[in-house]
Design a protein around this motif. Structure first.
Motif, PDB file in Angstrom:
ATOM      1  N   ASN A  35       0.828  -1.216   0.000  1.00 50.07           N
ATOM      2  CA  ASN A  35       0.000   0.000   0.000  1.00 50.07           C
ATOM      3  C   ASN A  35       0.858   1.261   0.000  1.00 50.07           C
ATOM      4  O   ASN A  35       0.538   2.256   0.665  1.00 50.07           O
ATOM      5  CB  ASN A  35      -0.958   0.019   1.197  1.00 50.07           C
ATOM      6  CG  ASN A  35      -2.094  -0.986   1.032  1.00 50.07           C
ATOM      7  OD1 ASN A  35      -2.372  -1.444  -0.088  1.00 50.07           O
ATOM      8  ND2 ASN A  35      -2.746  -1.336   2.128  1.00 50.07           N
ATOM      9  N   GLY A  36       1.984   1.206  -0.705  1.00 51.81           N
ATOM     10  CA  GLY A  36       2.838   2.379  -0.863  1.00 51.81           C
ATOM     11  C   GLY A  36       3.702   2.717   0.330  1.00 51.81           C
ATOM     12  O   GLY A  36       4.283   3.807   0.380  1.00 51.81           O
ATOM     13  N   LYS A  37       3.803   1.834   1.313  1.00 53.62           N
ATOM     14  CA  LYS A  37       4.634   2.125   2.481  1.00 53.62           C
ATOM     15  C   LYS A  37       5.393   0.871   2.901  1.00 53.62           C
ATOM     16  O   LYS A  37       5.081  -0.243   2.476  1.00 53.62           O
ATOM     17  CB  LYS A  37       3.780   2.652   3.636  1.00 53.62           C
ATOM     18  CG  LYS A  37       2.678   1.708   4.081  1.00 53.62           C
ATOM     19  CD  LYS A  37       1.776   2.384   5.094  1.00 53.62           C
ATOM     20  CE  LYS A  37       0.622   1.468   5.501  1.00 53.62           C
ATOM     21  NZ  LYS A  37      -0.327   2.128   6.405  1.00 53.62           N
ATOM     22  N   ALA A  38       6.414   1.082   3.729  1.00 56.52           N
ATOM     23  CA  ALA A  38       7.254  -0.028   4.177  1.00 56.52           C
ATOM     24  C   ALA A  38       6.487  -0.917   5.145  1.00 56.52           C
ATOM     25  O   ALA A  38       5.736  -0.442   5.994  1.00 56.52           O
ATOM     26  CB  ALA A  38       8.516   0.501   4.843  1.00 56.52           C
ATOM     27  N   MET A  39       6.712  -2.226   4.984  1.00 55.30           N
ATOM     28  CA  MET A  39       6.154  -3.203   5.920  1.00 55.30           C
ATOM     29  C   MET A  39       7.311  -4.015   6.503  1.00 55.30           C
ATOM     30  O   MET A  39       8.132  -4.558   5.763  1.00 55.30           O
ATOM     31  CB  MET A  39       5.167  -4.140   5.228  1.00 55.30           C
ATOM     32  CG  MET A  39       4.653  -5.265   6.136  1.00 55.30           C
ATOM     33  SD  MET A  39       3.570  -6.431   5.277  1.00 55.30           S
ATOM     34  CE  MET A  39       2.067  -5.453   5.220  1.00 55.30           C
ATOM     35  N   PHE A  40       7.397  -4.073   7.836  1.00 53.78           N
ATOM     36  CA  PHE A  40       8.449  -4.819   8.526  1.00 53.78           C
ATOM     37  C   PHE A  40       7.855  -6.133   9.025  1.00 53.78           C
ATOM     38  O   PHE A  40       6.875  -6.125   9.782  1.00 53.78           O
ATOM     39  CB  PHE A  40       9.011  -3.991   9.681  1.00 53.78           C
ATOM     40  CG  PHE A  40       9.618  -2.683   9.233  1.00 53.78           C
ATOM     41  CD1 PHE A  40      10.920  -2.637   8.753  1.00 53.78           C
ATOM     42  CD2 PHE A  40       8.879  -1.515   9.274  1.00 53.78           C
ATOM     43  CE1 PHE A  40      11.477  -1.442   8.340  1.00 53.78           C
ATOM     44  CE2 PHE A  40       9.423  -0.310   8.853  1.00 53.78           C
ATOM     45  CZ  PHE A  40      10.727  -0.267   8.379  1.00 53.78           C
ATOM     46  N   ILE A  41       8.486  -7.240   8.619  1.00 54.74           N
ATOM     47  CA  ILE A  41       7.888  -8.558   8.830  1.00 54.74           C
ATOM     48  C   ILE A  41       8.848  -9.457   9.590  1.00 54.74           C
ATOM     49  O   ILE A  41       9.936  -9.790   9.096  1.00 54.74           O
ATOM     50  CB  ILE A  41       7.544  -9.231   7.478  1.00 54.74           C
ATOM     51  CG1 ILE A  41       6.740  -8.276   6.598  1.00 54.74           C
ATOM     52  CG2 ILE A  41       6.798 -10.535   7.703  1.00 54.74           C
ATOM     53  CD1 ILE A  41       6.763  -8.632   5.128  1.00 54.74           C
TER      54      ILE A  41
END
Length: 438
Positions: A35-41
């Motif tokens: 969704n256009g932003k960073a995701m930390f997994i």
């Protein structure tokens, strides 16, 4: 009954998405875009396609946990520790060591580049064994009244709850072998309900144990502990409070730095990774390009980890440290190693140091190894001294980047950068930087 709306009350629906991971941050989290932003997994590696449960959704980023790995990375490895993912001590045992090191080196380069305004590359990675490297550990103790058992282990991630461990593969084998028999010994004590924590340290002359107990130990418990120390050939220390330390058995510990013998108290700070520490000291000395007539200032010197090896090579060394007990230990260690050209001073390096007796000496080289807060209080004084070279050893890249800017805007240039892999499988990022005066 009236009901009122509270802005703090938020009802969220757990969302599951599928993403492809692009990067690994220094804390071992996979990084993707969604969704256009960073995701930390957590639990994901670069190149993997993963099914993710979103646990936190902010305006600029989101966090998630890998529910299922759809396409696994070639750099995914099986963790050696059976407690991994439950224990908060390690975060990256599922990632191959080269991937861990490269992600930390990349993060370090990005932070220094952003602060300096110019591209900065990490010249080398100083590392050692992935497992069996840690020579010091503190294990929490917690008695469970319901089942009348003693928990011994490390904290869960983001929690005060203990994970009851049976082994810890990142510990030195000599310490790892003590975990189960020590747990049995402590669990059999009459004072089992009133124990705080236990520290294990592997010195060069053998292991030692420090037991923090909240009430006085009776004669039977003391005898059990002393017998345990003799059976396992370790030095035993008892700590009734945070200030007192009673030596029950064994010798005072020591370790070696560049073939120099450094004695220490069980509560003194020492680098936990001896293999990396030895390489770090040797590299720092090489970067300083030491000459026989050099005068070197070692700030935040501790008990002389760098100070004493420096003194073997130059005319004069001054070590400055904020902890009085470490200053006394450093002076003792200098005497023990027959070094008469080194002087230790006790000084709070956050205060104005310009009037101190050591501050006006003509130092040609400076080394500093501050704590996580960095060295903002002393950076301007280093500039006034105008040394030819400065080696900065850091355990926090954020404060390193901040303090580096002071040197870079005062006629120094960044010459070399090393990432020190002092803590494999964790998010700790240590580094060392060389500055020279232009």
């Amino acid at each position: 009954m009236a009901q009122f709306y509270s802005a703090k009350r938020r009802v969220t629906t757990r969302q599951t998405v599928t993403v492809t991971v692009d990067d690994l941050d220094l804390f071992g989290q996979g990084v993707a875009r969604h969704n256009g932003k960073a995701m930390f997994i957590s639990g994901a590696l670069p190149g993997e396609q993963v099914e993710v449960d979103i646990t936190e959704d902010k305006r600029q980023f989101s966090r998630g946990k890998a529910r299922r790995i759809l396409t696994a990375s070639e750099q995914r490895v099986k963790p050696l520790c059976p407690h991994f993912s439950h224990c908060g001590g390690c975060q990256q045992q599922h990632a191959a060591l080269p991937l861990q090191q490269q992600s930390k080196a990349s993060a370090l380069a990005r932070m220094l580049s952003r602060e300096s305004g110019q591209p900065v590359a990490v010249d080398e990675i100083i590392g050692g064994s992935a497992y069996g490297y840690r020579r010091r550990a503190r294990l929490g103790l917690n008695y469970q009244p319901k089942n009348q058992t003693l928990q011994m282990g490390f904290r869960k991630p983001a929690s005060n709850d203990l994970v009851n461990i049976t082994q810890c593969p990142i510990l030195k084998p000599e310490l790892n072998a003590l975990i189960q028999p020590l747990h049995q010994c402590l669990g059999s004590l009459q004072a089992v309900r009133r124990l705080g924590h236990v520290e294990l340290v592997l010195a060069d002359n053998g292991p030692l144990l420090v037991l923090r107990h909240l009430d006085a130990l009776n004669a039977a418990d003391r005898l059990k502990l002393e017998q345990f120390s003799h059976k396992h050939q370790l030095a035993l220390f008892l700590a009734p409070d945070s200030d007192k330390l009673e030596q029950v058995s064994g010798e005072m510990p020591y370790y070696q730095s560049d073939r120099m013998k450094l004695t220490f108290s069980p509560r003194d700070f020492i680098q936990v990774n001896d293999q990396v520490n030895q390489q770090m000291v040797a590299q720092a000395l090489a970067w300083l390009d030491l000459q026989p007539d050099d005068k070197v200032l070692d700030l935040f010197c501790g008990m002389g980890n760098f100070t004493l090896p420096l003194a073997k090579l130059v005319q004069n060394v001054v070590g400055v440290e904020g902890v009085a007990a470490l200053v006394a230990k450093g002076a003792y260690n200098a005497q023990l190693n027959n070094l008469s050209n080194v002087t230790f001073y006790h000084q709070n390096l956050e205060e104005d140091v310009t009037r101190q007796p050591w501050a006006a000496q003509g130092f040609t080289k400076v080394l500093l190894d501050p704590a996580r807060a960095g060295a903002p209080g002393v950076m301007q004084h280093i500039i006034k001294l105008a040394p030819q070279r400065v080696v900065y050893v850091s355990c926090n890249p954020t404060t390193l980047a901040r303090d580096s800017q002071t040197l870079l805007t005062s006629g120094y240039q960044l010459e070399r950068v090393a990432m020190l892999d002092m803590f494999p499988h964790t998010g700790h990022l240590e580094s060392m930087v060389l500055f020279s005066k232009t």
